[in-house]
Write a protein that holds these residues in place. Structure first.
Motif, PDB file in Angstrom:
ATOM      1  N   SER A 138     -21.282 -52.965  -1.870  1.00  0.00           N
ATOM      2  CA  SER A 138     -19.979 -53.236  -1.666  1.00  0.00           C
ATOM      3  C   SER A 138     -18.946 -52.609  -2.845  1.00  0.00           C
ATOM      4  O   SER A 138     -18.015 -52.368  -2.257  1.00  0.00           O
ATOM      5  N   LYS A 139     -19.496 -52.444  -3.959  1.00  0.00           N
ATOM      6  CA  LYS A 139     -18.878 -51.846  -5.087  1.00  0.00           C
ATOM      7  C   LYS A 139     -18.305 -50.462  -4.777  1.00  0.00           C
ATOM      8  O   LYS A 139     -17.511 -50.033  -4.996  1.00  0.00           O
ATOM      9  N   VAL A 140     -19.260 -49.746  -4.134  1.00  0.00           N
ATOM     10  CA  VAL A 140     -19.122 -48.172  -3.870  1.00  0.00           C
ATOM     11  C   VAL A 140     -18.174 -48.178  -2.618  1.00  0.00           C
ATOM     12  O   VAL A 140     -17.185 -47.323  -2.560  1.00  0.00           O
ATOM     13  N   PHE A 141     -18.424 -49.174  -1.566  1.00  0.00           N
ATOM     14  CA  PHE A 141     -17.536 -48.979  -0.359  1.00  0.00           C
ATOM     15  C   PHE A 141     -16.006 -49.498  -0.626  1.00  0.00           C
ATOM     16  O   PHE A 141     -15.267 -49.153   0.029  1.00  0.00           O
ATOM     17  N   GLU A 142     -15.973 -50.278  -1.472  1.00  0.00           N
ATOM     18  CA  GLU A 142     -14.546 -50.716  -1.897  1.00  0.00           C
ATOM     19  C   GLU A 142     -13.926 -49.585  -2.770  1.00  0.00           C
ATOM     20  O   GLU A 142     -12.724 -49.328  -2.136  1.00  0.00           O
ATOM     21  N   VAL A 143     -14.503 -48.942  -3.282  1.00  0.00           N
ATOM     22  CA  VAL A 143     -13.932 -47.805  -4.094  1.00  0.00           C
ATOM     23  C   VAL A 143     -13.563 -46.851  -3.104  1.00  0.00           C
ATOM     24  O   VAL A 143     -12.397 -46.023  -2.930  1.00  0.00           O
ATOM     25  N   LEU A 144     -14.539 -46.357  -1.979  1.00  0.00           N
ATOM     26  CA  LEU A 144     -14.167 -45.380  -1.142  1.00  0.00           C
ATOM     27  C   LEU A 144     -12.945 -46.000   0.058  1.00  0.00           C
ATOM     28  O   LEU A 144     -12.264 -45.343   0.275  1.00  0.00           O
ATOM     29  N   ARG A 145     -12.971 -47.157   0.317  1.00  0.00           N
ATOM     30  CA  ARG A 145     -11.943 -47.655   1.079  1.00  0.00           C
ATOM     31  C   ARG A 145     -10.663 -47.606   0.343  1.00  0.00           C
ATOM     32  O   ARG A 145      -9.508 -47.254   0.712  1.00  0.00           O
ATOM     33  N   ASP A 146     -10.613 -47.876  -0.989  1.00  0.00           N
ATOM     34  CA  ASP A 146      -9.269 -47.955  -1.702  1.00  0.00           C
ATOM     35  C   ASP A 146      -8.818 -46.390  -1.739  1.00  0.00           C
ATOM     36  O   ASP A 146      -7.608 -46.000  -1.595  1.00  0.00           O
ATOM     37  N   ASP A 147      -9.822 -45.274  -2.197  1.00  0.00           N
ATOM     38  CA  ASP A 147      -9.479 -44.089  -2.100  1.00  0.00           C
ATOM     39  C   ASP A 147      -9.203 -43.369  -0.967  1.00  0.00           C
ATOM     40  O   ASP A 147      -8.486 -42.309  -0.875  1.00  0.00           O
ATOM     41  N   LEU A 148      -9.627 -43.834   0.336  1.00  0.00           N
ATOM     42  CA  LEU A 148      -9.605 -43.289   1.461  1.00  0.00           C
ATOM     43  C   LEU A 148      -8.502 -44.017   2.457  1.00  0.00           C
ATOM     44  O   LEU A 148      -8.439 -43.896   3.638  1.00  0.00           O
ATOM     45  N   ALA A 149      -7.577 -45.033   1.902  1.00  0.00           N
ATOM     46  CA  ALA A 149      -6.693 -45.707   2.668  1.00  0.00           C
ATOM     47  C   ALA A 149      -5.835 -44.980   3.521  1.00  0.00           C
ATOM     48  O   ALA A 149      -5.544 -45.424   4.520  1.00  0.00           O
ATOM     49  N   TYR A 150      -5.478 -43.842   2.897  1.00  0.00           N
ATOM     50  CA  TYR A 150      -4.613 -42.739   3.676  1.00  0.00           C
ATOM     51  C   TYR A 150      -5.189 -42.607   5.258  1.00  0.00           C
ATOM     52  O   TYR A 150      -4.355 -42.380   6.154  1.00  0.00           O
ATOM     53  N   TYR A 151      -6.367 -42.374   5.265  1.00  0.00           N
ATOM     54  CA  TYR A 151      -7.051 -41.925   6.348  1.00  0.00           C
ATOM     55  C   TYR A 151      -7.185 -43.076   7.353  1.00  0.00           C
ATOM     56  O   TYR A 151      -7.895 -42.847   8.530  1.00  0.00           O
ATOM     57  N   GLU A 152      -6.837 -44.208   6.891  1.00  0.00           N
ATOM     58  CA  GLU A 152      -6.946 -45.492   7.898  1.00  0.00           C
ATOM     59  C   GLU A 152      -5.834 -45.427   9.045  1.00  0.00           C
ATOM     60  O   GLU A 152      -6.236 -45.406  10.139  1.00  0.00           O
ATOM     61  N   THR A 153      -4.660 -45.161   8.587  1.00  0.00           N
ATOM     62  CA  THR A 153      -3.602 -45.061   9.593  1.00  0.00           C
ATOM     63  C   THR A 153      -2.476 -43.693   9.350  1.00  0.00           C
ATOM     64  O   THR A 153      -2.092 -43.178  10.236  1.00  0.00           O
ATOM     65  N   ASP A 154      -2.241 -43.572   8.317  1.00  0.00           N
ATOM     66  CA  ASP A 154      -1.246 -42.631   7.727  1.00  0.00           C
ATOM     67  C   ASP A 154      -1.566 -41.138   8.242  1.00  0.00           C
ATOM     68  O   ASP A 154      -0.749 -40.514   8.902  1.00  0.00           O
ATOM     69  N   TYR A 155      -2.890 -41.085   7.994  1.00  0.00           N
ATOM     70  CA  TYR A 155      -3.448 -39.474   8.447  1.00  0.00           C
ATOM     71  C   TYR A 155      -3.170 -39.320   9.974  1.00  0.00           C
ATOM     72  O   TYR A 155      -2.728 -38.162  10.316  1.00  0.00           O
ATOM     73  N   GLN A 162       2.873 -34.189  13.864  1.00  0.00           N
ATOM     74  CA  GLN A 162       2.881 -32.910  14.130  1.00  0.00           C
ATOM     75  C   GLN A 162       2.657 -32.175  15.453  1.00  0.00           C
ATOM     76  O   GLN A 162       2.526 -31.095  15.479  1.00  0.00           O
ATOM     77  N   GLY A 163       2.262 -33.160  16.435  1.00  0.00           N
ATOM     78  CA  GLY A 163       1.899 -33.006  17.528  1.00  0.00           C
ATOM     79  C   GLY A 163       0.382 -32.298  17.767  1.00  0.00           C
ATOM     80  O   GLY A 163      -0.058 -31.927  18.935  1.00  0.00           O
ATOM     81  N   ASP A 164      -0.548 -32.762  16.773  1.00  0.00           N
ATOM     82  CA  ASP A 164      -1.937 -32.174  16.727  1.00  0.00           C
ATOM     83  C   ASP A 164      -2.790 -33.557  17.460  1.00  0.00           C
ATOM     84  O   ASP A 164      -2.393 -34.759  17.492  1.00  0.00           O
ATOM     85  N   LYS A 165      -3.872 -32.954  17.996  1.00  0.00           N
ATOM     86  CA  LYS A 165      -4.748 -34.017  18.654  1.00  0.00           C
ATOM     87  C   LYS A 165      -5.689 -34.340  17.438  1.00  0.00           C
ATOM     88  O   LYS A 165      -6.369 -33.371  16.856  1.00  0.00           O
ATOM     89  N   VAL A 166      -6.281 -35.682  17.456  1.00  0.00           N
ATOM     90  CA  VAL A 166      -7.185 -35.980  16.323  1.00  0.00           C
ATOM     91  C   VAL A 166      -8.343 -36.279  17.253  1.00  0.00           C
ATOM     92  O   VAL A 166      -8.465 -36.915  18.169  1.00  0.00           O
TER      93      VAL A 166
END
Length: 166
Positions: A138-155, A162-166
């Protein structure tokens, strides 16, 4: 995101995944269903089967992400687009697999997140080894969740704009 930021994020994510992978492999190689369910309790048998299945899935997702991050970092010309896609996958596969396990043997109780107490709550009282592994992860994945929060929705939002397909 700037190339340096993405590359650094790939490196730190890969290092965090490496530690998590080592912990999961050590646990899965050292514990069997019989070891965990010493009382032969039928309800606990189902609990541990689910926990072990979820841990194996998390290990596979994390191992695949680790390898993809390695590919991204080893390329002669760092490809930001590929790296960001991999970081997105880390968030949506590994991080989500940890916090939303299929068998729901544990869950995160956000009320405890800011108290300094463990936010992980188990559905049944597990063996010490299960509890310890889950809290460590949980300690590892909490850090990853915080670090990668941008990739939850903003990305995704940025890619769609930009018109790209994900």
């Amino acid at each position: 995101m700037a190339i340096f930021q993405v590359k650094t994020l790939c490196e730190t994510t890969r290092n965090l995944l490496s530690g998590a992978i080592a912990k999961m492999e050590e646990f899965l190689n050292g514990h069997s269903l019989a070891d965990l369910n010493t009382d032969n309790d039928e309800a606990m048998d189902e609990f541990y089967k689910g926990y072990l299945a979820d841990t194996r899935h998390l290990l596979v997702f994390s191992d695949v992400a680790y390898e993809k991050l390695g590919v991204a970092l080893r390329r002669p010309n760092f490809n930001v687009e590929y790296a960001e896609k991999v970081l997105y996958e880390v968030y949506h596969s590994s991080v989500n697999a940890f916090f939303y396990p299929k068998h729901e043997c544990y869950s995160e109780d956000g009320r405890y997140a800011y108290t300094g107490q463990d936010a992980i709550r188990f559905r049944k009282k597990p063996a010490r080894a299960v509890r310890d592994l889950t809290i460590e992860l949980s300690k590892v994945f909490e850090v990853l969740r915080d670090d990668l929060a941008y990739y939850e929705t903003d990305y995704i939002t940025q890619k769609r704009m930009q018109g790209d397909k994900v």
